[in-house]
Scaffold this active site. Structure first.
Site, mmCIF file in Angstrom:
data_model
loop_
_atom_site.group_PDB
_atom_site.id
_atom_site.type_symbol
_atom_site.label_atom_id
_atom_site.label_comp_id
_atom_site.label_asym_id
_atom_site.label_seq_id
_atom_site.Cartn_x
_atom_site.Cartn_y
_atom_site.Cartn_z
ATOM 1 N N GLU A 172 -10.083 -11.977 -5.669
ATOM 2 C CA GLU A 172 -11.308 -12.713 -5.331
ATOM 3 C C GLU A 172 -11.378 -13.114 -3.862
ATOM 4 O O GLU A 172 -10.883 -14.175 -3.476
ATOM 5 C CB GLU A 172 -11.438 -13.985 -6.200
ATOM 6 C CG GLU A 172 -12.719 -14.759 -5.906
ATOM 7 C CD GLU A 172 -12.845 -16.087 -6.657
ATOM 8 O OE1 GLU A 172 -11.846 -16.551 -7.241
ATOM 9 O OE2 GLU A 172 -13.940 -16.656 -6.637
ATOM 10 N N LYS A 214 -13.568 -9.870 -7.971
ATOM 11 C CA LYS A 214 -14.491 -10.995 -8.131
ATOM 12 C C LYS A 214 -15.067 -11.312 -6.765
ATOM 13 O O LYS A 214 -14.317 -11.547 -5.811
ATOM 14 C CB LYS A 214 -13.766 -12.205 -8.711
ATOM 15 C CG LYS A 214 -14.639 -13.449 -8.837
ATOM 16 C CD LYS A 214 -14.043 -14.437 -9.828
ATOM 17 C CE LYS A 214 -14.829 -15.729 -9.847
ATOM 18 N NZ LYS A 214 -14.447 -16.601 -10.977
HETATM 19 P P1 13P Z 1 -18.053 -20.835 -9.186
HETATM 20 O O1 13P Z 1 -18.800 -19.887 -10.085
HETATM 21 O O2 13P Z 1 -18.316 -22.277 -9.488
HETATM 22 O O3 13P Z 1 -18.182 -20.465 -7.740
HETATM 23 O O4 13P Z 1 -16.519 -20.676 -9.541
HETATM 24 C C1 13P Z 1 -15.993 -19.428 -9.773
HETATM 25 C C2 13P Z 1 -14.587 -19.371 -9.340
HETATM 26 O O5 13P Z 1 -13.718 -19.043 -10.098
HETATM 27 C C3 13P Z 1 -14.295 -19.676 -7.932
HETATM 28 O O6 13P Z 1 -12.970 -19.333 -7.652
#
Ligand code: 13P
Length: 326
Positions: A172, A214
């Site tokens: 991510e 992600k």
């Molecule tokens: P949000 O959808 O609130 O941005 O959180 C997702 C997430 O896992 C951030 O690391």
């Protein structure tokens, strides 16, 4: 890992991110006047995870270290409860972002030391996938190559360690919405970030078929004067991903990043509808799934039913958004 990837990417389902660290859950509870005690955090996650019918819309849940070790009110460990309902338990394994030395305004993510040992324990506790978040800020002269390379290198080492432990990594790199940059600038930075990340993953020998990406949607900065239409955002997001994400990646899941639940769902639907792609597209929202449920709950036991109804409704709306495109 193949079966975990398949389960997470079941058509029409997405991932619930419920992996808020102590400071983050503390801030969200404080807004409701709820104390961030171990029991309140357990009770809140218990409400989310025991929502009737959740498995129709949610394929996996990302837990926090403390949550992985907690139990439902009925005394069943959360990972066991989720797995029993066909929802794959996962775990956030990074230890949060710290200031990048020498680069004001930029961060690097901590948590590689001892990660191999923690992963072995998490697997024993029932986790089947993991998440590591890097944050990339857009600003005057930002991001710098140093921030991109440092964060990409850590993401790659994290992913390789997870695959060694037979855990599916969710990689991510989050490009933040903070600032007054344009949609075009976000597209440029997101593409550059993804290219550096995938180069690092290749160098590190990470198997793309056994990971998920992600990412944020491509959006103008929160303070930008032109917020852009849903169609423009969807077009920019899909164009950016097609340019920078290898086809061997099985799935791309979106974070919500501070969008309202309705904005996130509407944009998700438009993105999924924008033609065919080599990877599956889905959601892995934290706030956009949880905010209505948390607001209905308010820390009170008598509101658990209302909180669960709210979560089921937001999860179902995102499920419909993905399927509408098919
Ligand atoms: P949000 O959808 O609130 O941005 O959180 C997702 C997430 O896992 C951030 O690391």
């Amino acid at each position: 890992m193949d079966s975990t990837v398949r389960a997470l990417l079941t058509a029409g389902k997405g991932i619930l991110a419920a992996d808020e660290s102590f400071p983050t859950i503390g801030k969200r509870f404080a807004k409701l006047g709820v104390a961030s005690t171990e029991e309140n955090r357990r009770a809140y996650r218990d409400m989310l995870f025991t929502t009737p019918g959740l498995e129709e819309f949610i394929s996996g849940v990302i837990l926090f270290d403390e949550t992985l070790r907690q139990k439902t009110s009925g005394g069943v460990a959360f990972p066991e409860h989720l797995a029993g309902r066909g929802i794959v338990p996962g775990i956030k394994v990074d230890l949060g972002a710290a200031d990048l030395p020498g680069f004001p305004g930029e961060k690097f993510t901590q948590g590689l030391d001892g990660l191999r040992e923690r992963l072995a324990e998490y697997r024993k506790l029932g986790a089947r996938f993991t998440k590591w978040r890097a944050v990339i800020a857009i600003g005057e002269g930002l991001p710098t190559p140093a921030a991109l390379e440092t964060n990409a290198g850590s993401l790659a080492l994290f992913a390789a360690l997870c695959q060694e432990a037979q855990l599916v990594p969710i990689v991510e790199p989050e490009v933040l919405m903070d600032g007054d940059h344009s949609l075009e600038r976000c597209e440029e930075v997101t593409a550059a970030t993804l290219r550096v990340v995938f180069a690092a993953l290749a160098r590190q020998g990470v198997q793309l078929k056994s990971m998920l990406l992600k990412t944020g949607m491509v959006l103008p900065g929160k303070e930008h004067r032109r917020q852009g239409s849903t169609a423009e955002i969807a077009a920019a997001t899909v164009r950016c991903l097609r340019r920078a994400v290898p086809a061997a990646v099985p799935g791309v899941v979106f974070l919500s990043g501070g969008q309202s639940p309705s904005e996130a769902t509407e944009r998700l639907e438009a993105i999924c509808a924008a033609g065919t792609n080599p990877w599956a597209l889905s959601f892995s929202f934290g706030r956009a799934l949880q905010d209505p449920a948390m607001a209905a709950w308010k820390g009170a036991r008598e509101n658990v039913g209302a909180g669960q109804t709210a979560l089921r409704e937001t999860a179902a709306a995102n499920h419909r958004a993905i399927l509408a495109a098919k």
